[in-house]
Design a protein around this motif. Structure first.
Motif, PDB file in Angstrom:
ATOM      1  N   UNK A  93       0.831  -1.204   0.000  1.00  0.00           N
ATOM      2  CA  UNK A  93       0.000   0.000   0.000  1.00  0.00           C
ATOM      3  C   UNK A  93       0.865   1.254   0.000  1.00  0.00           C
ATOM      4  N   UNK A  94       1.951   1.236   0.791  1.00  0.00           N
ATOM      5  CA  UNK A  94       2.856   2.384   0.791  1.00  0.00           C
ATOM      6  C   UNK A  94       3.418   2.651  -0.584  1.00  0.00           C
ATOM      7  N   UNK A  95       3.781   1.586  -1.299  1.00  0.00           N
ATOM      8  CA  UNK A  95       4.303   1.763  -2.658  1.00  0.00           C
ATOM      9  C   UNK A  95       3.250   2.368  -3.573  1.00  0.00           C
ATOM     10  N   UNK A  96       1.992   1.954  -3.426  1.00  0.00           N
ATOM     11  CA  UNK A  96       0.930   2.505  -4.268  1.00  0.00           C
ATOM     12  C   UNK A  96       0.745   3.995  -4.012  1.00  0.00           C
ATOM     13  N   UNK A  97       0.858   4.407  -2.751  1.00  0.00           N
ATOM     14  CA  UNK A  97       0.716   5.826  -2.432  1.00  0.00           C
ATOM     15  C   UNK A  97       1.868   6.623  -3.027  1.00  0.00           C
ATOM     16  N   UNK A  98       3.101   6.167  -2.815  1.00  0.00           N
ATOM     17  CA  UNK A  98       4.273   6.921  -3.256  1.00  0.00           C
ATOM     18  C   UNK A  98       4.425   6.939  -4.773  1.00  0.00           C
ATOM     19  N   UNK A  99       4.007   5.876  -5.443  1.00  0.00           N
ATOM     20  CA  UNK A  99       4.156   5.806  -6.899  1.00  0.00           C
ATOM     21  C   UNK A  99       2.994   6.453  -7.637  1.00  0.00           C
ATOM     22  N   UNK A 100       1.926   6.767  -6.936  1.00  0.00           N
ATOM     23  CA  UNK A 100       0.749   7.335  -7.585  1.00  0.00           C
ATOM     24  C   UNK A 100      -0.223   6.295  -8.105  1.00  0.00           C
ATOM     25  N   UNK A 101       0.099   5.005  -7.940  1.00  0.00           N
ATOM     26  CA  UNK A 101      -0.781   3.949  -8.422  1.00  0.00           C
ATOM     27  C   UNK A 101      -2.123   3.953  -7.687  1.00  0.00           C
ATOM     28  N   UNK A 102      -2.153   4.518  -6.499  1.00  0.00           N
ATOM     29  CA  UNK A 102      -3.397   4.535  -5.739  1.00  0.00           C
ATOM     30  C   UNK A 102      -4.476   5.330  -6.462  1.00  0.00           C
ATOM     31  N   UNK A 103      -4.086   6.340  -7.211  1.00  0.00           N
ATOM     32  CA  UNK A 103      -5.074   7.147  -7.941  1.00  0.00           C
ATOM     33  C   UNK A 103      -5.870   6.287  -8.905  1.00  0.00           C
ATOM     34  N   UNK A 104      -5.183   5.393  -9.614  1.00  0.00           N
ATOM     35  CA  UNK A 104      -5.877   4.495 -10.533  1.00  0.00           C
ATOM     36  C   UNK A 104      -6.736   3.491  -9.779  1.00  0.00           C
ATOM     37  N   UNK A 105      -6.237   3.010  -8.626  1.00  0.00           N
ATOM     38  CA  UNK A 105      -6.996   2.039  -7.845  1.00  0.00           C
ATOM     39  C   UNK A 105      -8.289   2.649  -7.299  1.00  0.00           C
ATOM     40  N   UNK A 176      -1.571   3.113   6.259  1.00  0.00           N
ATOM     41  CA  UNK A 176      -2.144   4.434   5.981  1.00  0.00           C
ATOM     42  C   UNK A 176      -1.249   5.575   6.444  1.00  0.00           C
ATOM     43  N   UNK A 177      -0.223   5.274   7.239  1.00  0.00           N
ATOM     44  CA  UNK A 177       0.732   6.318   7.635  1.00  0.00           C
ATOM     45  C   UNK A 177       1.374   6.939   6.398  1.00  0.00           C
ATOM     46  N   UNK A 178       1.429   6.166   5.312  1.00  0.00           N
ATOM     47  CA  UNK A 178       2.030   6.673   4.067  1.00  0.00           C
ATOM     48  C   UNK A 178       1.302   7.899   3.531  1.00  0.00           C
ATOM     49  N   UNK A 179       0.068   8.112   3.932  1.00  0.00           N
ATOM     50  CA  UNK A 179      -0.659   9.312   3.512  1.00  0.00           C
ATOM     51  C   UNK A 179      -0.016  10.574   4.079  1.00  0.00           C
ATOM     52  N   UNK A 180       0.609  10.448   5.237  1.00  0.00           N
ATOM     53  CA  UNK A 180       1.151  11.622   5.925  1.00  0.00           C
ATOM     54  C   UNK A 180       2.675  11.690   5.913  1.00  0.00           C
ATOM     55  N   UNK A 181       3.362  10.572   5.667  1.00  0.00           N
ATOM     56  CA  UNK A 181       4.820  10.549   5.709  1.00  0.00           C
ATOM     57  C   UNK A 181       5.365  10.022   4.391  1.00  0.00           C
ATOM     58  N   UNK A 182       6.405  10.679   3.878  1.00  0.00           N
ATOM     59  CA  UNK A 182       7.003  10.235   2.620  1.00  0.00           C
ATOM     60  C   UNK A 182       7.966   9.068   2.813  1.00  0.00           C
ATOM     61  N   UNK A 183       8.445   8.874   4.021  1.00  0.00           N
ATOM     62  CA  UNK A 183       9.320   7.742   4.333  1.00  0.00           C
ATOM     63  C   UNK A 183       8.769   7.050   5.573  1.00  0.00           C
ATOM     64  N   UNK A 184       7.712   6.287   5.372  1.00  0.00           N
ATOM     65  CA  UNK A 184       7.006   5.707   6.510  1.00  0.00           C
ATOM     66  C   UNK A 184       7.429   4.283   6.829  1.00  0.00           C
ATOM     67  N   UNK A 265      -7.454   9.784   2.968  1.00  0.00           N
ATOM     68  CA  UNK A 265      -7.872  10.030   1.590  1.00  0.00           C
ATOM     69  C   UNK A 265      -8.030  11.516   1.329  1.00  0.00           C
ATOM     70  N   UNK A 266      -8.542  12.254   2.318  1.00  0.00           N
ATOM     71  CA  UNK A 266      -8.622  13.714   2.160  1.00  0.00           C
ATOM     72  C   UNK A 266      -7.228  14.306   2.015  1.00  0.00           C
ATOM     73  N   UNK A 267      -6.290  13.798   2.780  1.00  0.00           N
ATOM     74  CA  UNK A 267      -4.908  14.260   2.680  1.00  0.00           C
ATOM     75  C   UNK A 267      -4.334  13.942   1.305  1.00  0.00           C
ATOM     76  N   UNK A 268      -4.584  12.740   0.832  1.00  0.00           N
ATOM     77  CA  UNK A 268      -4.064  12.301  -0.467  1.00  0.00           C
ATOM     78  C   UNK A 268      -4.641  13.144  -1.601  1.00  0.00           C
ATOM     79  N   UNK A 269      -5.946  13.427  -1.516  1.00  0.00           N
ATOM     80  CA  UNK A 269      -6.581  14.238  -2.553  1.00  0.00           C
ATOM     81  C   UNK A 269      -6.048  15.667  -2.529  1.00  0.00           C
TER      82      UNK A 269
END
Length: 301
Positions: A93-105, A176-184, A265-269
């Motif tokens: 999940x952290x990789x999906x957040x950092x790579x932007x793949x979460x947007x497609x998911x 979900x910590x990856x939403x707030x930290x770039x190196x979680x 998700x609000x943070x990510x958006x």
């Protein structure tokens, strides 16, 4: 009166969703089925601790636990720990957040976390059959004995399954910590370290110092890993209250995860909107004429 039917419909829909996801992910994982089967034999950590504690109990019980109970405990721990999907959930999940793949998911009708859990569970489908062969052989070779009745087997199975589901929620919350930290990854890895100690991998929780034994038997890391082996090896006096506690933990963690997911998700958006604005600004022919790039609203971050 409408709560129970609504809950039943949601549970049925979730079960159908996971059945479909598992079928798809199992087909995808079949291309690597032999690698997954062989990887199951690489998980020997419980056997290493078995050798350690068997030596400690060679001349008599260690902390009230006999050598036979240690053997039973760690052989069964081979199976319960092979059910866990903590690492895939956290780090994928952290990789999906950092790579932007979460947007497609997020454009798909299925929650992204369901997809990750189903993928990890599908991989386990190929790793569990070897455990069904290895665990009985290990029990026989070590002289372990499971001296419990049908009620204990049922209790062990229910607590282990509820604990595993609760641990998945803990892993998702950690991810979900990856939403707030770039190196979680470092913070997320703490859950894995804590799981080894109070989950019962390093030692049965009865051997932990101080008040830890009394605390450890009331939390999901132990329910998922060490509870079933302790019940079936006769360590301690465990009753059906364990199943009730595990269920309460599962419901509570589910509610907490929903809150964390919405906030994340609000943070990510908000971050995604800011990044897109900057990208459009940089690509615009009139970007150089602008005095400053748009800035994110402090209210949204």
């Amino acid at each position: 009166m409408t709560t129970l039917p609504l809950l039943g419909r949601r549970t049925s829909r979730l079960a159908r969703t996971y059945a479909a996801l598992l079928r798809v992910e199992a087909q995808a994982a079949s291309a690597y089925r032999w690698e997954l089967v062989l990887s199951a034999f690489a998980w020997i950590v419980p056997l290493a601790f078995l050798a350690l504690w068997s030596s400690a109990a060679a001349d008599g019980p260690a902390g009230g636990i006999t050598r036979t109970q240690f053997a039973t405990y760690y052989c069964l721990l081979l199976f319960t720990t092979s059910l866990q999907v903590t690492m895939p959930v956290i780090f994928e999940f952290g990789w999906q957040v950092y790579s932007g793949q979460l947007s497609a998911q997020l454009l798909r009708p299925v929650h992204p976390m369901h997809q990750i859990v189903a993928r990890a569970a599908a991989a386990k489908l190929y790793g569990l059959p070897p455990m069904l062969l290895v665990v009985p052989i290990a029990l026989w070779l070590t002289g372990a004995r499971v001296q419990t009745g049908p009620d204990d087997w049922l209790l062990a199975a229910i607590v282990s399954l509820l604990g595993t589901a609760a641990l998945v929620h803990l892993a998702a919350m950690s991810a979900a910590i990856a939403f707030w930290m770039t190196k979680a990854q470092g913070v997320q890895g703490l859950l894995l370290g804590v799981e080894w100690v109070i989950g019962g991998l390093v030692a049965p929780v009865a051997l932990l110092p101080g008040l830890l034994p009394d605390i450890a038997v009331h939390q999901p890391l132990w329910f998922a890993n060490g509870a079933a082996p302790e019940i079936l090896s006769g360590i301690g006096d465990r009753g059906w209250w364990l199943a009730g506690e595990a269920l309460v933990w599962l419901v509570s963690l589910h509610a907490a995860y929903r809150l964390i997911w919405r906030a994340g998700l609000r943070r990510y958006e908000a971050v995604g909107t800011w990044a897109n604005c900057c990208a459009r600004s940089a690509l615009s022919p009139t970007a150089g004429a602008r005095s400053s790039a748009p800035r994110p609203s402090t209210g949204r971050t």
